[in-house]
Scaffold this motif. Sequence first.
Motif, PDB file in Angstrom:
ATOM      1  N   SER A 622      16.953   7.382 -17.244  1.00  0.00           N
ATOM      2  CA  SER A 622      17.649   6.105 -17.340  1.00  0.00           C
ATOM      3  C   SER A 622      18.921   6.007 -16.730  1.00  0.00           C
ATOM      4  O   SER A 622      19.634   6.878 -16.928  1.00  0.00           O
ATOM      5  CB  SER A 622      17.594   5.503 -18.781  1.00  0.00           C
ATOM      6  OG  SER A 622      18.480   6.172 -19.654  1.00  0.00           O
ATOM      7  N   ALA A 623      19.447   4.717 -16.302  1.00  0.00           N
ATOM      8  CA  ALA A 623      20.600   4.533 -16.080  1.00  0.00           C
ATOM      9  C   ALA A 623      21.302   3.239 -16.605  1.00  0.00           C
ATOM     10  O   ALA A 623      20.555   2.179 -16.494  1.00  0.00           O
ATOM     11  CB  ALA A 623      20.770   4.562 -14.242  1.00  0.00           C
ATOM     12  N   SER A 624      22.415   3.071 -17.235  1.00  0.00           N
ATOM     13  CA  SER A 624      23.057   1.835 -17.682  1.00  0.00           C
ATOM     14  C   SER A 624      24.083   1.778 -17.266  1.00  0.00           C
ATOM     15  O   SER A 624      25.065   2.828 -17.333  1.00  0.00           O
ATOM     16  CB  SER A 624      22.674   1.903 -19.175  1.00  0.00           C
ATOM     17  OG  SER A 624      23.399   3.028 -19.769  1.00  0.00           O
ATOM     18  N   TYR A 625      24.584   0.514 -17.373  1.00  0.00           N
ATOM     19  CA  TYR A 625      26.045   0.113 -17.219  1.00  0.00           C
ATOM     20  C   TYR A 625      26.411  -1.018 -18.146  1.00  0.00           C
ATOM     21  O   TYR A 625      25.633  -2.035 -18.324  1.00  0.00           O
ATOM     22  CB  TYR A 625      26.407  -0.382 -15.713  1.00  0.00           C
ATOM     23  CG  TYR A 625      27.566  -1.012 -15.498  1.00  0.00           C
ATOM     24  CD1 TYR A 625      28.768  -0.104 -15.480  1.00  0.00           C
ATOM     25  CD2 TYR A 625      27.989  -2.574 -15.335  1.00  0.00           C
ATOM     26  CE1 TYR A 625      30.321  -0.717 -15.353  1.00  0.00           C
ATOM     27  CE2 TYR A 625      29.204  -2.868 -15.290  1.00  0.00           C
ATOM     28  CZ  TYR A 625      30.310  -2.014 -15.515  1.00  0.00           C
ATOM     29  OH  TYR A 625      31.229  -2.649 -15.217  1.00  0.00           O
ATOM     30  N   VAL A 653      29.526   3.882 -18.089  1.00  0.00           N
ATOM     31  CA  VAL A 653      28.414   4.116 -17.328  1.00  0.00           C
ATOM     32  C   VAL A 653      27.571   5.558 -18.038  1.00  0.00           C
ATOM     33  O   VAL A 653      28.338   6.449 -18.253  1.00  0.00           O
ATOM     34  CB  VAL A 653      28.485   4.662 -15.906  1.00  0.00           C
ATOM     35  CG1 VAL A 653      27.338   5.090 -15.184  1.00  0.00           C
ATOM     36  CG2 VAL A 653      29.481   3.500 -15.198  1.00  0.00           C
ATOM     37  N   ASN A 654      26.164   5.181 -18.123  1.00  0.00           N
ATOM     38  CA  ASN A 654      25.510   6.623 -18.922  1.00  0.00           C
ATOM     39  C   ASN A 654      24.238   6.703 -18.146  1.00  0.00           C
ATOM     40  O   ASN A 654      23.418   5.866 -17.556  1.00  0.00           O
ATOM     41  CB  ASN A 654      24.907   6.107 -20.097  1.00  0.00           C
ATOM     42  CG  ASN A 654      25.852   5.896 -21.141  1.00  0.00           C
ATOM     43  OD1 ASN A 654      26.934   6.762 -21.323  1.00  0.00           O
ATOM     44  ND2 ASN A 654      26.047   4.699 -21.993  1.00  0.00           N
ATOM     45  N   LEU A 655      24.083   8.000 -17.840  1.00  0.00           N
ATOM     46  CA  LEU A 655      22.881   8.291 -16.860  1.00  0.00           C
ATOM     47  C   LEU A 655      22.040   9.363 -17.727  1.00  0.00           C
ATOM     48  O   LEU A 655      22.875  10.562 -18.202  1.00  0.00           O
ATOM     49  CB  LEU A 655      23.442   9.186 -15.416  1.00  0.00           C
ATOM     50  CG  LEU A 655      24.185   8.119 -14.553  1.00  0.00           C
ATOM     51  CD1 LEU A 655      24.714   9.038 -13.270  1.00  0.00           C
ATOM     52  CD2 LEU A 655      23.455   6.720 -14.335  1.00  0.00           C
ATOM     53  N   THR A 670      22.664  14.627 -18.817  1.00  0.00           N
ATOM     54  CA  THR A 670      23.051  13.444 -19.106  1.00  0.00           C
ATOM     55  C   THR A 670      24.655  13.382 -18.671  1.00  0.00           C
ATOM     56  O   THR A 670      25.258  14.617 -18.622  1.00  0.00           O
ATOM     57  CB  THR A 670      23.141  13.239 -20.687  1.00  0.00           C
ATOM     58  OG1 THR A 670      23.869  14.492 -21.186  1.00  0.00           O
ATOM     59  CG2 THR A 670      21.791  13.408 -21.190  1.00  0.00           C
ATOM     60  N   THR A 672      28.113  10.904 -18.799  1.00  0.00           N
ATOM     61  CA  THR A 672      28.624   9.463 -19.515  1.00  0.00           C
ATOM     62  C   THR A 672      30.006   9.348 -18.862  1.00  0.00           C
ATOM     63  O   THR A 672      30.734  10.258 -18.902  1.00  0.00           O
ATOM     64  CB  THR A 672      28.606   9.485 -20.984  1.00  0.00           C
ATOM     65  OG1 THR A 672      29.220   8.382 -21.505  1.00  0.00           O
ATOM     66  CG2 THR A 672      29.354  10.684 -21.276  1.00  0.00           C
TER      67      THR A 672
END
Length: 785
Positions: A622-625, A653-655, A670, A672
Motif C-alpha cells: 500500500s501507499a498512502s499520503y 507519506v507511508n509505503l 516499510t 515512513t
Amino acid sequence: MIRSFSLSFAVFFLISVVALGQEKVTLNGYVRDVSNGEELIGVTVYIPKMSAGTVTNPYGFYSLTLPKGTYEIQFSYVGYAPQIVTVDLQGDVERNVDMLSETTVMQEVTVTDKRVDENVVSLQMSKNTLDMNRVRKLPALFGEVDIIKNIQMLPGVISAGEGTSTFYVRGGSADQNLILIDEAPIYDPSHLFGLFSVFNADVIKDSELYKGGIPSRFGGRLSSILEVRTKDGNNKKLGVTAGIGTMASRLMVEGPLVKDKASFIVSARRSYVDLFLRAANNDNLVHFYDINAKVNWKYNNNNRFFLAFYNGRDVFNFANQFGFAWGNRTATFRWNHLFNERLFSNTSVILSNFDYKLELKDPVQGLKWTSNLEELSVKEDLSYFINTNNDLTFGYHITGRRFSPGKIVPNSEASMFEELSLDHMYALDHGIYVSNQQRVSDRVTLDYGLRLSIFQNMGPSDVYLYNDPQNRTQPDPVDTLHYKAWKSVKTFVNLEPRLAARYMLQDGQSIKVSYNRMVQNTHLIASGTVPVPFNTWNPSGYYLNPQIADQVAAGYFQNFKDNMLEFSAEAYYKKMKDVTDFADNADIFFNKNLSTEFRQGKSWSYGLELMLNKKEGRFTGSASYTWSKTMRKIPGVNQGVEFPANYDRRNVVNLQGAYDYSDRWTFGATFTYSTGRPITIPEGKYQYGTYNPDIVTERNGYRLPAFHRLDLSATYSPKKNETRKWKGTWVFAIYNAYNRQNPFTVYTRVTQNKDGDITGDGYTKETRMVYLFPILPSVTYNIKF
C-alpha cells in the motif's frame, strides 16, 4: 423531552420491523474457518439474484430475510476461497458455512473467481481492517509483529514518533482514541515505552480502526475506535505457536475442551533484557510481560458463552534509585443469544483496571506514588435483521468508574514527605443507541442512527469553590460542597447523531459521505506531549465540561484491474469544543487545586487522505499520503492566540510492501516520512531569587526536523520435514536500515559559561535534541505445531 424522542425513535423502528417482516422466510447461520472453528467477522454474504446481501456481524452471524424461492448465495472473505451455496428457501433455514483458507484445496467446495468489491460497495468509510496474514509479512521491531505500528502507517493516523505506541487520528489527541480488546478498554497500549504494544499478534483474530462514520454503538471518545478481538481457540485440535526473539519470547497454546463445542486459548509473552542485565550485575532492570486467556462454550446454536482475560505490566528499576511500573488488566464475559432467526443479542460484563506507580528510593526524598482507574460495564447489544434492505441495531450500555488520581506514602521514617491521598472520584456513564442500515436502491445505501449519552459525576465527593477558578495566583478554595455517596454532583446529557451514505456511480466506483457527533467525558491529565505512565484521568464535573466533536467526511472509491488495486480519497473536517488543556507552566503533579489549572477551548482539524492498496498477487502493499492541519485556541493558553497542536504534522507519506519471492522466502519493507511536529522551546530565562524559570513566548512555536525511516525484513520457511509435526520460520529484520537519527524530543539545560559571562550570572542555557534508535538488526525464530 430527550428521553421521549429517543423512545419514539426506537418504537418507530420496531413497528417497521413488524410491518416489513411479514410473509418472508429467513436464511441465517454462522460462518467459520473450517480448520479451527473460529467465527469469521465481516464475511460478505451476497445474493446475485437480488443484487443484495449482508456481512457477518462481529460474532460471525448473518441473517437474510427473503421471499420464498431458490437462491445462490456467495460467501467471500479476504484470504479465503469464495464459496457458492445453493439454498431452497421454502421456510426458515439455518445454514452454517465453513470457509477454507486460500492455501487449502478441497474438491467438494465450489469456488468462483467473482469477488464482491468491498472497498467500493460497502457503506463504511474511514475504516481500516488489518489483515493479520499480510501484517506478519512486514518488518517488525525486534521481530515482534505489532498492530499499533501498522495502524500508525494508515492515512489519517499520525505517530507521536519513536519510543511510544501513541497515535493521533484526524486532529484528535491521544486520549481521544478508544482502544478495546475483547470490548474492554485499554488506557495505555505501550510496552517498554512503545518498543512493543500490548497486542500479541499470535492471539489476535481481527482488528478494525474507525476514523469517521463511527457506528452508534460506540461512544466515549472523540476521534477513533480501535477494536481488537482475540481468537476463541481451536475447537478441532491442539495447537502450539511459539517465538524466540532478540528481546522477548512468546508462547501460545490452544485446543478443544470438548471437540466442536468448547475450546481454550492461552498466550504469554515476556521480555528478558532484565535477565541479561542481572547476569551482568547491572542494577538497571527493565522488563514487561502480558498474558491473554480465553475459554468459550457452545451450549447450542442459540447460546454461546465466552470468558476472556488480559493482564500486562511494565516494570522499570534504575540503579536502585528510582523505579516505576504500569499495567492494564481486563476481564470480559460475553453471552451470544439467538432469540430467533432474525434477532441476535450480545450481553457483556466487562472489568478494566489501569494502574501505575512511581517510587523514589532516596532516604530523604523517598516516596511511593500509586494511582489507578477502575471500571465495570454492562452492555446489551441487539441486532434485528429485518430484510435484505434493513438491518437494525440497538442497545444500552452502563459503565461505573472510580478514579484514584494519586496516593503518596513515604518509604522511610526519614523521608521529607508525609502520607497524602487525593480524593477518589466516581462516575456513571449511560449510552442508549439505535441505528438502521437501509438499502434504498441499487445505488444508494444509508446508515442513520442516534446515541443518547448521559454522564453523571457522582459522590461521595468534595467540590472546592474558588472566587475565580482561573486565577492561579489565589488557588486556595473559599468554600467546599459536600456530596454523599450516589448523590449526583453534575449530570450531562448529549445527543450524538450519526449518518453515513454511499452512492454507486458505476461498477467499481462509489462516493461516500458521513457525519458523526462524539462526546467524551473522561479527560487525560498529562504531564507532557510524550506519553509516560504518570498520567491520570478526571471525569467531567463541576469544572470540566464534556468534550464534543463534530466531523464530516466525503470520499471517492474506485478499484482497478479486476479489483486487484483499491484506490480511495477522503477529505474531512472536524470541529471540537471544550477540549482540555492546561495553563502555561501548569502545576499538575499531585495538586489538590488542579481545577485552577484546567483550561478548555476549541480545536479544529481538516485534511486529505489518499491511499492505493494491492491485496492480490505475489507482491502486495500500500501507499498512502495525508495532508492535514490541526489548530487550537484556548483562553489562558498561549495568551489566547491560536496555535498548532503538538501532533500537527502537515505531510505524511507511508509505503508498505511484501514480496513472495518463493515458497520459502518472503521479503518486506516499510518506509515512513512526516514533517516535524511542533514543540515548545524556551526563548530565555529570568532570575527570581535563586530560581531561574524559563521564558516561553509561544506555545508550539518551533518544529522538530522531519521524521523518516526505512525498515526491512526477510522471512525464511524451511522445507517441512514430513516426519515431524512442527514447522519453523526464521524472521530477519533491520529497523532503521539507513541509521537515520530521528528526533525524539528536545530539552534545555543550564551549563557554566567557560568563555565569558555572557548572561551576567556565569551560566548559559542550551537546547539539546534526543535521539532514540540507531540501526537495529534482529532475528526471530517462530515455531508452530
